[in-house]
Design an enzyme around this catalytic site. Sequence first.
Site, PDB file in Angstrom:
ATOM      1  N   HIS A  32       0.857  -1.184   0.000  1.00 11.51           N
ATOM      2  CA  HIS A  32       0.000   0.000   0.000  1.00 11.51           C
ATOM      3  C   HIS A  32       0.891   1.231   0.000  1.00 11.51           C
ATOM      4  O   HIS A  32       1.786   1.363   0.840  1.00 11.51           O
ATOM      5  CB  HIS A  32      -0.874  -0.060   1.254  1.00 11.51           C
ATOM      6  CG  HIS A  32      -1.767   1.112   1.484  1.00 11.51           C
ATOM      7  ND1 HIS A  32      -3.126   1.066   1.265  1.00 11.51           N
ATOM      8  CD2 HIS A  32      -1.510   2.362   1.952  1.00 11.51           C
ATOM      9  CE1 HIS A  32      -3.671   2.229   1.589  1.00 11.51           C
ATOM     10  NE2 HIS A  32      -2.707   3.031   2.010  1.00 11.51           N
ATOM     11  N   ASP A  34       0.973   5.327   0.331  1.00 11.04           N
ATOM     12  CA  ASP A  34       0.235   6.524   0.720  1.00 11.04           C
ATOM     13  C   ASP A  34       0.738   7.722  -0.080  1.00 11.04           C
ATOM     14  O   ASP A  34       1.939   8.020  -0.082  1.00 11.04           O
ATOM     15  CB  ASP A  34       0.396   6.792   2.210  1.00 11.04           C
ATOM     16  CG  ASP A  34      -0.517   5.921   3.056  1.00 11.04           C
ATOM     17  OD1 ASP A  34      -1.665   5.691   2.638  1.00 11.04           O
ATOM     18  OD2 ASP A  34      -0.083   5.451   4.121  1.00 11.04           O
ATOM     19  N   ASP A 175      -7.901   0.716   7.247  1.00  6.17           N
ATOM     20  CA  ASP A 175      -6.568   1.323   7.224  1.00  6.17           C
ATOM     21  C   ASP A 175      -6.429   2.287   8.393  1.00  6.17           C
ATOM     22  O   ASP A 175      -7.296   3.135   8.616  1.00  6.17           O
ATOM     23  CB  ASP A 175      -6.394   2.063   5.890  1.00  6.17           C
ATOM     24  CG  ASP A 175      -5.035   2.725   5.761  1.00  6.17           C
ATOM     25  OD1 ASP A 175      -4.142   2.433   6.573  1.00  6.17           O
ATOM     26  OD2 ASP A 175      -4.854   3.542   4.828  1.00  6.17           O
ATOM     27  N   GLY A 176      -5.323   2.154   9.151  1.00  5.97           N
ATOM     28  CA  GLY A 176      -5.023   3.112  10.207  1.00  5.97           C
ATOM     29  C   GLY A 176      -5.069   2.521  11.594  1.00  5.97           C
ATOM     30  O   GLY A 176      -6.108   2.035  12.032  1.00  5.97           O
ATOM     31  N   GLY A 177      -3.941   2.526  12.280  1.00  9.11           N
ATOM     32  CA  GLY A 177      -3.901   2.075  13.664  1.00  9.11           C
ATOM     33  C   GLY A 177      -4.075   0.588  13.863  1.00  9.11           C
ATOM     34  O   GLY A 177      -4.367   0.135  14.973  1.00  9.11           O
TER      35      GLY A 177
END
Length: 216
Positions: A32, A34, A175-177
């Site tokens: 992935h 960003d 997605d995230g944390g």
Amino acid sequence: MIIPAINCQDYKTAQKLATISLGFLPAGGWLHLDAADGVFTPAVTWGSPSGLKELIASNSEFIKLNFEAHLMVHNPEEILEEWLQAGVKRVIIHQEPMKNPKFILDLCKQYSVEAMLSIMPRTSRENFLPYLRSFPAFQVLAVSPGYAGQKFGDEALELLKFLRARVLNATIEVDGGISFENAGFVKSAGADLLTSASYIFNSPDPKTAYEDLTRA
């Protein structure tokens, strides 16, 4: 499926993290990327179509992987084709700046690339509703877009359940944390894909961290 996320400010770091990923991702695995432009989100990251081309050209092993690009940008329609030409297999577009969903879907279809729709945590989940039948995949963003290392927002689980109840066959990514402590709950709530940057790459042993998430 667990997808390592590369969120950094320069090519050298991106290449280093991508090379580390080759040590534990299977052939056909996913990375992935960003791409934050400093306009849609305050963060600015390395990710760019030219950077991806340079990365793939730097090591023949990267051809064995699939890349997805998370476009945290204010002008997705303007830059989309550059990313499709760079070799991504999935592109993640935010609903908030999107002006022409048909253009995005048609262009992705032309390149045989999956289009995934995302919304920011503060955006109403109702904003997903007009697109549930047109997009094949959705992203639940559990943090504010742009920066790695943020804490998982529990409201993401409710959005995930909301989506899964309405799109039984769609692919949903969270997605995230993401960490070993919450990965199991997220999977149980209906996620197909879990994206992780800090938990994997800030670990002393990224391979073990990746495997921990896989078995969670």
